[in-house]
Design a protein around this motif. Structure first.
Motif, PDB file in Angstrom:
ATOM      1  N   ASP A  38       0.956  -1.208  -0.107  1.00 49.81           N
ATOM      2  CA  ASP A  38      -0.100  -0.085   0.031  1.00 49.81           C
ATOM      3  C   ASP A  38       0.958   1.055   0.119  1.00 49.81           C
ATOM      4  O   ASP A  38       1.712   1.541   0.710  1.00 49.81           O
ATOM      5  CB  ASP A  38      -0.934   0.179   1.205  1.00 49.81           C
ATOM      6  CG  ASP A  38      -1.818   1.053   1.021  1.00 49.81           C
ATOM      7  OD1 ASP A  38      -2.314   1.428   0.114  1.00 49.81           O
ATOM      8  OD2 ASP A  38      -1.871   1.935   2.233  1.00 49.81           O
ATOM      9  N   PHE A  39       0.551   2.170  -0.748  1.00 49.29           N
ATOM     10  CA  PHE A  39       1.163   3.473  -0.888  1.00 49.29           C
ATOM     11  C   PHE A  39       0.288   4.448  -1.613  1.00 49.29           C
ATOM     12  O   PHE A  39      -0.703   4.345  -2.001  1.00 49.29           O
ATOM     13  CB  PHE A  39       2.588   3.391  -1.748  1.00 49.29           C
ATOM     14  CG  PHE A  39       2.540   3.195  -3.125  1.00 49.29           C
ATOM     15  CD1 PHE A  39       2.055   4.214  -4.126  1.00 49.29           C
ATOM     16  CD2 PHE A  39       2.643   1.724  -3.601  1.00 49.29           C
ATOM     17  CE1 PHE A  39       1.759   3.807  -5.382  1.00 49.29           C
ATOM     18  CE2 PHE A  39       2.444   1.414  -4.932  1.00 49.29           C
ATOM     19  CZ  PHE A  39       2.190   2.374  -5.807  1.00 49.29           C
ATOM     20  N   ASP A  40       0.818   5.999  -1.375  1.00 47.17           N
ATOM     21  CA  ASP A  40       0.014   6.801  -1.876  1.00 47.17           C
ATOM     22  C   ASP A  40       0.376   7.420  -3.220  1.00 47.17           C
ATOM     23  O   ASP A  40      -0.361   8.057  -3.895  1.00 47.17           O
ATOM     24  CB  ASP A  40      -0.007   7.959  -0.582  1.00 47.17           C
ATOM     25  CG  ASP A  40      -0.979   7.428   0.473  1.00 47.17           C
ATOM     26  OD1 ASP A  40      -2.039   7.134   0.491  1.00 47.17           O
ATOM     27  OD2 ASP A  40      -0.606   7.339   1.556  1.00 47.17           O
ATOM     28  N   PHE A  41       1.610   7.558  -3.459  1.00 47.63           N
ATOM     29  CA  PHE A  41       2.074   7.895  -4.638  1.00 47.63           C
ATOM     30  C   PHE A  41       3.682   7.272  -4.768  1.00 47.63           C
ATOM     31  O   PHE A  41       4.058   6.555  -3.725  1.00 47.63           O
ATOM     32  CB  PHE A  41       2.366   9.423  -4.716  1.00 47.63           C
ATOM     33  CG  PHE A  41       3.358  10.206  -3.955  1.00 47.63           C
ATOM     34  CD1 PHE A  41       4.609  10.312  -4.533  1.00 47.63           C
ATOM     35  CD2 PHE A  41       2.978  10.662  -2.836  1.00 47.63           C
ATOM     36  CE1 PHE A  41       5.516  10.856  -3.866  1.00 47.63           C
ATOM     37  CE2 PHE A  41       4.083  11.482  -2.026  1.00 47.63           C
ATOM     38  CZ  PHE A  41       5.412  11.584  -2.613  1.00 47.63           C
ATOM     39  N   ALA A  42       4.065   7.221  -5.962  1.00 48.81           N
ATOM     40  CA  ALA A  42       5.259   6.527  -6.229  1.00 48.81           C
ATOM     41  C   ALA A  42       6.182   7.287  -7.542  1.00 48.81           C
ATOM     42  O   ALA A  42       5.767   7.876  -8.214  1.00 48.81           O
ATOM     43  CB  ALA A  42       4.978   5.058  -6.845  1.00 48.81           C
ATOM     44  N   ILE A  43       7.358   6.740  -7.363  1.00 52.27           N
ATOM     45  CA  ILE A  43       8.366   7.411  -8.359  1.00 52.27           C
ATOM     46  C   ILE A  43       9.321   6.388  -8.917  1.00 52.27           C
ATOM     47  O   ILE A  43       9.711   5.548  -8.133  1.00 52.27           O
ATOM     48  CB  ILE A  43       9.220   8.633  -7.788  1.00 52.27           C
ATOM     49  CG1 ILE A  43       8.327   9.493  -6.932  1.00 52.27           C
ATOM     50  CG2 ILE A  43      10.128   9.242  -8.768  1.00 52.27           C
ATOM     51  CD1 ILE A  43       9.201  10.209  -5.796  1.00 52.27           C
ATOM     52  N   TRP A  44       9.387   6.275 -10.233  1.00 54.13           N
ATOM     53  CA  TRP A  44      10.318   5.400 -10.917  1.00 54.13           C
ATOM     54  C   TRP A  44      11.114   6.319 -11.614  1.00 54.13           C
ATOM     55  O   TRP A  44      10.884   6.891 -12.733  1.00 54.13           O
ATOM     56  CB  TRP A  44       9.682   4.472 -11.892  1.00 54.13           C
ATOM     57  CG  TRP A  44      10.470   3.373 -12.350  1.00 54.13           C
ATOM     58  CD1 TRP A  44      11.949   3.503 -12.701  1.00 54.13           C
ATOM     59  CD2 TRP A  44      10.039   2.059 -12.878  1.00 54.13           C
ATOM     60  NE1 TRP A  44      12.389   2.326 -13.159  1.00 54.13           N
ATOM     61  CE2 TRP A  44      11.243   1.442 -13.313  1.00 54.13           C
ATOM     62  CE3 TRP A  44       8.836   1.384 -12.857  1.00 54.13           C
ATOM     63  CZ2 TRP A  44      11.233   0.041 -13.705  1.00 54.13           C
ATOM     64  CZ3 TRP A  44       8.723   0.036 -13.330  1.00 54.13           C
ATOM     65  CH2 TRP A  44      10.060  -0.615 -13.749  1.00 54.13           C
ATOM     66  N   GLY A  45      12.563   6.428 -11.462  1.00 52.87           N
ATOM     67  CA  GLY A  45      13.366   7.632 -11.933  1.00 52.87           C
ATOM     68  C   GLY A  45      14.667   6.856 -12.256  1.00 52.87           C
ATOM     69  O   GLY A  45      15.290   5.669 -11.953  1.00 52.87           O
ATOM     70  N   ALA A  46      15.435   7.805 -12.996  1.00 51.59           N
ATOM     71  CA  ALA A  46      16.934   7.604 -13.178  1.00 51.59           C
ATOM     72  C   ALA A  46      17.489   8.715 -13.328  1.00 51.59           C
ATOM     73  O   ALA A  46      16.906  10.056 -13.795  1.00 51.59           O
ATOM     74  CB  ALA A  46      16.948   6.750 -14.595  1.00 51.59           C
TER      75      ALA A  46
END
Length: 313
Positions: A38-46
């Motif tokens: 469970d999470f509220d927002f997410a980031i996939w970055g580089a």
């Protein structure tokens, strides 16, 4: 030890990497992770972790401007320091005493109600980019558990591998020399034939990063061209999909080279004619034929071509 849901997620992840577009794959994967953790927002970055430069990011359930406020605090962010200095492992902001008292939290993470963070980072051995997936919760009551951390650690390696396969599968489907590049011209993924072309044109450094002028032209106009190679770019989220083509080698005759060099040095048709003991009409004919051969339209372009390898006498 791990549930059937996790096993199904990993199978679906690798399957999806073979049919989803790069624009859709990361967002789909983050939505699927939310079924497990469970999470509220997410980031996939580089990006370049040491310099704190973010090159690309897919942001789920949060404003795209998320990292604008991070710029002023990025070198004082204790959570970023923890994750970047300890790659290959999953970390929670709960590991940090005083995180909520830090300037990075007050001026950045707190603005987005990111009271808890859970992040995994690796260094891509090909590009040397730091790649990461970070999950955020907006409340402290339900903390990321040891089980959440363990699960996140397990699936992150699969995420990064599946994303690599997704890039390469989509590039191969184009049946042309192609690559994905980021805002700084780094080749995030590239077919061998694309690498061979750019290395032949610009040297070994181009195996990892295109020259600055080439990258700038691709981002500003969507294309780059010289007398040997043509690159065309299409924006895919925060990256460019670049296709490459080559031109057949063009050679000018010895007389055409004489005319061309004399002409680009500022001489008029009559002056070139006197220098080479030919008529001004013949000079005009040569210049017209040269422009047609090289697919150019003015003296400046001719000078650029001559100063490349094609104009050596």
């Amino acid at each position: 030890m791990h549930s059937k849901r996790t096993a199904d997620f990993l199978l679906n992840l690798h399957d999806a990497s073979m049919f989803l577009s790069p624009a859709a794959f990361q967002e789909w994967a983050l939505n699927e992770i939310q079924r497990l953790i469970d999470f509220d927002f997410a980031i996939w970055g580089a990006g370049d972790g040491k310099r704190r430069q973010l090159h690309t990011a897919t942001i789920l359930h949060q404003a795209d401007s998320l990292f604008e406020t991070w710029e002023t605090v990025k070198h004082e962010d204790p959570f970023a320091n923890l994750v970047i200095d300890n790659t290959g492992k999953t970390w929670s902001s709960c590991h940090l005493d005083g995180f909520h008292d830090s300037r990075a939290y007050r001026e950045h993470w707190g603005r987005y109600e990111a009271k808890q963070l859970l992040s995994t980072m690796e260094v891509d051995p090909r590009t040397e980019l730091h790649i990461f997936v970070t999950l955020a919760r907006d409340a402290l009551q339900q903390r990321f558990s040891a089980s959440d951390t363990q699960l996140k650690n397990l699936i992150s390696g699969h995420l990064f591998l599946a994303a690599r396969h997704n890039d390469m599968h989509n590039l191969r489907s184009l049946q042309a020399p192609a690559a994905f590049i980021d805002s700084r011209g780094l080749l995030n993924a590239a077919l061998p034939e694309f690498i061979a072309l750019v290395v032949d044109e610009w040297g070994r450094k181009a195996k990892q990063q295109l020259p600055e002028a080439v990258n700038r032209s691709l981002w500003e106009s969507g294309n780059y061209r010289n007398h040997r190679i043509a690159l065309n770019a299409e924006r895919i989220n925060h990256r460019l999909l670049v296709r490459a083509g080559i031109f057949p080698e063009v050679r000018l005759s010895a007389r055409e080279l004489e005319v061309a060099w004399a002409y680009v040095k500022g001489n008029t048709h009559k002056e070139v004619a006197r220098m080479l003991a030919i008529s001004p009409t013949t000079v005009r004919t040569h210049v017209s034929r040269i422009y047609q051969k090289l697919d150019i339209s003015d003296k400046a372009e001719l000078a650029l071509w001559l100063n490349g390898s094609g104009g050596l006498m």
